[in-house]
Write a protein that holds these residues in place. Structure first.
Motif, PDB file in Angstrom:
ATOM      1  N   HIS A 242     -70.454   8.294  55.138  1.00 17.61           N
ATOM      2  CA  HIS A 242     -69.199   7.873  55.094  1.00 17.61           C
ATOM      3  C   HIS A 242     -68.205   7.950  53.986  1.00 17.61           C
ATOM      4  O   HIS A 242     -67.341   8.521  53.807  1.00 17.61           O
ATOM      5  N   ILE A 243     -69.105   7.817  52.665  1.00 14.73           N
ATOM      6  CA  ILE A 243     -68.291   7.758  51.556  1.00 14.73           C
ATOM      7  C   ILE A 243     -67.877   9.432  51.270  1.00 14.73           C
ATOM      8  O   ILE A 243     -66.779   9.657  50.652  1.00 14.73           O
ATOM      9  N   LEU A 244     -69.024  10.312  51.756  1.00 15.15           N
ATOM     10  CA  LEU A 244     -68.806  11.583  51.344  1.00 15.15           C
ATOM     11  C   LEU A 244     -67.532  12.374  52.124  1.00 15.15           C
ATOM     12  O   LEU A 244     -67.067  13.241  51.502  1.00 15.15           O
ATOM     13  N   SER A 245     -67.409  11.668  53.037  1.00 19.07           N
ATOM     14  CA  SER A 245     -66.281  12.163  54.041  1.00 19.07           C
ATOM     15  C   SER A 245     -64.952  11.752  53.579  1.00 19.07           C
ATOM     16  O   SER A 245     -63.957  12.201  54.040  1.00 19.07           O
ATOM     17  N   ARG A 246     -64.871  10.700  52.448  1.00 19.46           N
ATOM     18  CA  ARG A 246     -63.682  10.274  52.023  1.00 19.46           C
ATOM     19  C   ARG A 246     -63.736  10.593  50.716  1.00 19.46           C
ATOM     20  O   ARG A 246     -62.464  10.055  49.893  1.00 19.46           O
ATOM     21  N   HIS A 247     -64.297  11.258  50.125  1.00 13.62           N
ATOM     22  CA  HIS A 247     -64.426  11.860  48.620  1.00 13.62           C
ATOM     23  C   HIS A 247     -64.151  13.405  48.584  1.00 13.62           C
ATOM     24  O   HIS A 247     -64.568  14.071  49.193  1.00 13.62           O
ATOM     25  N   ASN A 248     -63.226  13.365  47.481  1.00 17.94           N
ATOM     26  CA  ASN A 248     -63.114  14.799  46.858  1.00 17.94           C
ATOM     27  C   ASN A 248     -62.347  15.741  48.021  1.00 17.94           C
ATOM     28  O   ASN A 248     -62.615  17.047  48.324  1.00 17.94           O
ATOM     29  N   ILE A 249     -61.250  15.093  48.745  1.00 17.44           N
ATOM     30  CA  ILE A 249     -60.908  15.724  49.941  1.00 17.44           C
ATOM     31  C   ILE A 249     -59.615  16.784  49.252  1.00 17.44           C
ATOM     32  O   ILE A 249     -58.954  16.210  48.510  1.00 17.44           O
ATOM     33  N   PRO A 250     -59.585  18.066  49.830  1.00 19.75           N
ATOM     34  CA  PRO A 250     -58.371  19.133  49.435  1.00 19.75           C
ATOM     35  C   PRO A 250     -57.084  18.549  49.482  1.00 19.75           C
ATOM     36  O   PRO A 250     -56.749  18.011  50.735  1.00 19.75           O
ATOM     37  N   ALA A 251     -56.064  18.426  48.679  1.00 19.48           N
ATOM     38  CA  ALA A 251     -54.820  18.267  48.943  1.00 19.48           C
ATOM     39  C   ALA A 251     -54.181  19.039  50.218  1.00 19.48           C
ATOM     40  O   ALA A 251     -53.255  18.622  50.616  1.00 19.48           O
ATOM     41  N   THR A 252     -54.678  20.174  50.482  1.00 15.65           N
ATOM     42  CA  THR A 252     -53.928  20.912  51.459  1.00 15.65           C
ATOM     43  C   THR A 252     -54.448  20.275  52.854  1.00 15.65           C
ATOM     44  O   THR A 252     -53.843  20.702  53.750  1.00 15.65           O
ATOM     45  N   GLN A 253     -55.496  19.659  52.846  1.00 14.53           N
ATOM     46  CA  GLN A 253     -55.925  18.868  54.261  1.00 14.53           C
ATOM     47  C   GLN A 253     -54.728  18.015  54.739  1.00 14.53           C
ATOM     48  O   GLN A 253     -54.285  17.034  53.998  1.00 14.53           O
ATOM     49  N   PRO A 254     -54.145  18.509  55.920  1.00 17.24           N
ATOM     50  CA  PRO A 254     -52.999  18.017  56.522  1.00 17.24           C
ATOM     51  C   PRO A 254     -53.236  16.073  56.612  1.00 17.24           C
ATOM     52  O   PRO A 254     -52.040  15.526  56.266  1.00 17.24           O
ATOM     53  N   ASP A 255     -54.351  15.688  56.778  1.00 17.02           N
ATOM     54  CA  ASP A 255     -54.344  14.246  56.903  1.00 17.02           C
ATOM     55  C   ASP A 255     -54.136  13.405  55.559  1.00 17.02           C
ATOM     56  O   ASP A 255     -54.368  12.373  55.460  1.00 17.02           O
ATOM     57  N   THR A 256     -54.256  14.244  54.515  1.00 18.92           N
ATOM     58  CA  THR A 256     -53.923  13.523  53.153  1.00 18.92           C
ATOM     59  C   THR A 256     -52.288  13.427  52.736  1.00 18.92           C
ATOM     60  O   THR A 256     -52.089  12.882  52.013  1.00 18.92           O
ATOM     61  N   GLN A 257     -51.564  14.153  53.726  1.00 17.18           N
ATOM     62  CA  GLN A 257     -50.190  14.237  53.427  1.00 17.18           C
ATOM     63  C   GLN A 257     -49.400  12.972  53.888  1.00 17.18           C
ATOM     64  O   GLN A 257     -49.662  12.647  55.203  1.00 17.18           O
ATOM     65  N   GLY A 258     -48.497  12.146  53.037  1.00 12.83           N
ATOM     66  CA  GLY A 258     -47.854  10.912  53.681  1.00 12.83           C
ATOM     67  C   GLY A 258     -46.297  11.347  53.222  1.00 12.83           C
ATOM     68  O   GLY A 258     -45.996  12.515  52.948  1.00 12.83           O
ATOM     69  N   ASN A 259     -45.574  10.270  53.078  1.00 11.84           N
ATOM     70  CA  ASN A 259     -44.204  10.242  52.831  1.00 11.84           C
ATOM     71  C   ASN A 259     -43.734   9.600  51.672  1.00 11.84           C
ATOM     72  O   ASN A 259     -42.396   9.363  51.558  1.00 11.84           O
ATOM     73  N   ILE A 260     -44.771   9.475  50.840  1.00  5.93           N
ATOM     74  CA  ILE A 260     -44.440   8.597  49.534  1.00  5.93           C
ATOM     75  C   ILE A 260     -44.499   9.492  48.177  1.00  5.93           C
ATOM     76  O   ILE A 260     -45.468  10.150  48.144  1.00  5.93           O
ATOM     77  N   ALA A 261     -43.501   9.710  47.616  1.00  8.61           N
ATOM     78  CA  ALA A 261     -43.278  10.816  46.714  1.00  8.61           C
ATOM     79  C   ALA A 261     -43.493  10.037  45.116  1.00  8.61           C
ATOM     80  O   ALA A 261     -43.267   8.830  45.172  1.00  8.61           O
ATOM     81  N   VAL A 262     -43.573  10.856  44.194  1.00  9.36           N
ATOM     82  CA  VAL A 262     -43.927  10.154  42.757  1.00  9.36           C
ATOM     83  C   VAL A 262     -42.416   9.700  42.335  1.00  9.36           C
ATOM     84  O   VAL A 262     -41.405  10.506  42.490  1.00  9.36           O
ATOM     85  N   SER A 263     -42.180   8.339  42.234  1.00 10.65           N
ATOM     86  CA  SER A 263     -40.906   7.772  41.611  1.00 10.65           C
ATOM     87  C   SER A 263     -41.165   7.015  40.261  1.00 10.65           C
ATOM     88  O   SER A 263     -40.034   7.253  39.763  1.00 10.65           O
ATOM     89  N   SER A 264     -42.253   6.792  40.097  1.00  9.28           N
ATOM     90  CA  SER A 264     -42.417   6.385  38.470  1.00  9.28           C
ATOM     91  C   SER A 264     -43.715   7.172  38.034  1.00  9.28           C
ATOM     92  O   SER A 264     -44.600   7.290  38.480  1.00  9.28           O
ATOM     93  N   VAL A 265     -43.550   7.403  36.564  1.00 10.76           N
ATOM     94  CA  VAL A 265     -44.623   7.963  35.711  1.00 10.76           C
ATOM     95  C   VAL A 265     -44.932   6.693  34.818  1.00 10.76           C
ATOM     96  O   VAL A 265     -44.060   6.339  34.071  1.00 10.76           O
ATOM     97  N   VAL A 266     -46.253   6.445  34.569  1.00  7.59           N
ATOM     98  CA  VAL A 266     -46.599   5.650  33.625  1.00  7.59           C
ATOM     99  C   VAL A 266     -47.578   6.121  32.849  1.00  7.59           C
ATOM    100  O   VAL A 266     -48.391   6.900  33.001  1.00  7.59           O
ATOM    101  N   ILE A 267     -47.208   5.613  31.504  1.00  5.07           N
ATOM    102  CA  ILE A 267     -48.013   6.356  30.208  1.00  5.07           C
ATOM    103  C   ILE A 267     -48.737   5.060  29.510  1.00  5.07           C
ATOM    104  O   ILE A 267     -47.784   4.491  28.675  1.00  5.07           O
ATOM    105  N   PRO A 268     -49.669   4.826  29.592  1.00  5.61           N
ATOM    106  CA  PRO A 268     -50.438   3.802  28.812  1.00  5.61           C
ATOM    107  C   PRO A 268     -50.539   4.261  27.156  1.00  5.61           C
ATOM    108  O   PRO A 268     -50.835   5.651  27.026  1.00  5.61           O
ATOM    109  N   CYS A 269     -50.229   3.300  26.343  1.00  4.45           N
ATOM    110  CA  CYS A 269     -50.175   3.630  24.823  1.00  4.45           C
ATOM    111  C   CYS A 269     -50.858   2.562  24.227  1.00  4.45           C
ATOM    112  O   CYS A 269     -49.885   1.194  23.907  1.00  4.45           O
TER     113      CYS A 269
END
Length: 303
Positions: free
Chosen positions: A11-38
């Protein structure tokens, strides 16, 4: 020997290291905040440089948040869309050898929650965004690049009584590839699930362990991804491109495909990139980072 029969592992392996090109990884939330710890005054310069690079990204990035233990007054004039959040985090006991690194991890583990956007990308302060990150996120997914090395090896020489019991039932800490914590993107709701547990497991792990090595945030991250049953998506090598490893010690041009350039010292070479991205740059070799960034407090004072 019969790990392939383990239902939980499969189960874990099926949810691990999935290529971003796989359709079911794609949603509708874009990056709107960039956070930089310092953490620490000595890292302000590189955090501001990272923020400057992030500010060059498209207007889809609504805010760049530097999360620090330093006050706003310690920072120079910042680019538009950049703000500073100062957190007060506890210090380890005086005898602990890696107090600043420990504090830096405490800042990092709480940093994503200081953003206001729905899509939050957290990057290390020595990572520069050369392009606008194009990540279409889904809830309960963590988007990153991956690197090689079993995280459980951090506990290899520890006495059994110093190893938290929850690691025994996790899978990801024992896998050869793992999420790289220098470039992590998730929805705000997903970060709200991740950060409290990340902080708890980090504190628990490194309170038990002795201080013969720098405390890493990536070991508890690997465990919590299992515990929260998140899917991890691999954005590929260009998302978090290791500058010193790939072109350190020579004069070379940064490839046009790079989205996030990780490392690269001295910082003055990045000023040249800002003037002309096509010119060759000369960065130090890959052994430099570990020599200057993973020092004990005593070694840091002597350097």
């Amino acid at each position: 020997m019969f790990e392939f029969l383990n239902k939980h592992r499969r189960h874990i392996l099926s949810r691990h290291n999935i290529p971003a090109t796989q359709p079911d990884t794609q949603g509708n939330i874009a990056v709107s905040s960039v956070v930089i710890p310092c953490t620490g005054a000595d890292y302000i310069e590189e955090a501001v440089l990272s923020a400057r690079f992030a500010s060059r990204c498209a207007d889809s990035i609504k805010e760049i948040v530097i999360v620090s233990d330093q006050p706003l007054s310690a920072f120079p004039t910042l680019p538009e869309r950049v703000r500073v959040v100062t957190l007060d985090v506890p210090s380890r006991e005086a005898s602990y050898r890696y107090k600043q690194i420990y504090r830096s991890r405490l800042i990092k583990l709480q940093a994503p929650l200081q953003a206001t956007g729905d899509g939050i990308l957290m990057i290390d302060s020595d990572l520069n965004l050369l392009q606008t990150p194009q990540i279409a996120m889904r809830e309960h997914h963590l988007y990153s690049s991956f690197r090689q090395g079993k995280m459980i090896a951090k506990l290899a020489d520890a006495p059994a009584e110093h190893i938290p019991a929850y690691y025994k039932t996790t899978i990801r800490p024992y896998l050869q590839d793992h999420v790289n914590g220098a470039y992590l993107a998730a929805s705000r709701r997903t970060w709200q699930r991740i950060c409290p547990l990340w902080l708890t497991l980090f504190n628990d792990t490194w309170e038990l362990m002795n201080d013969n090595q720098p405390p890493t945030d990536q070991l508890p991250l690997a465990a919590l991804i299992d515990l929260l049953d998140l899917r991890t998506v691999n954005l590929g090598e260009w998302a978090n491109w290791p500058v010193s490893k790939r072109i350190g010690g020579q004069s070379a041009v940064i490839p046009a495909e790079v989205v996030g350039a990780h490392g690269g010292f001295p910082l003055s070479e990045w000023q040249k990139y800002l003037q002309d991205p096509a010119q060759p740059l000369s960065f130090k070799g890959q052994d430099y980072t570990r020599k200057v960034r993973y020092l004990t407090d005593a070694e840091k004072q002597q350097s």
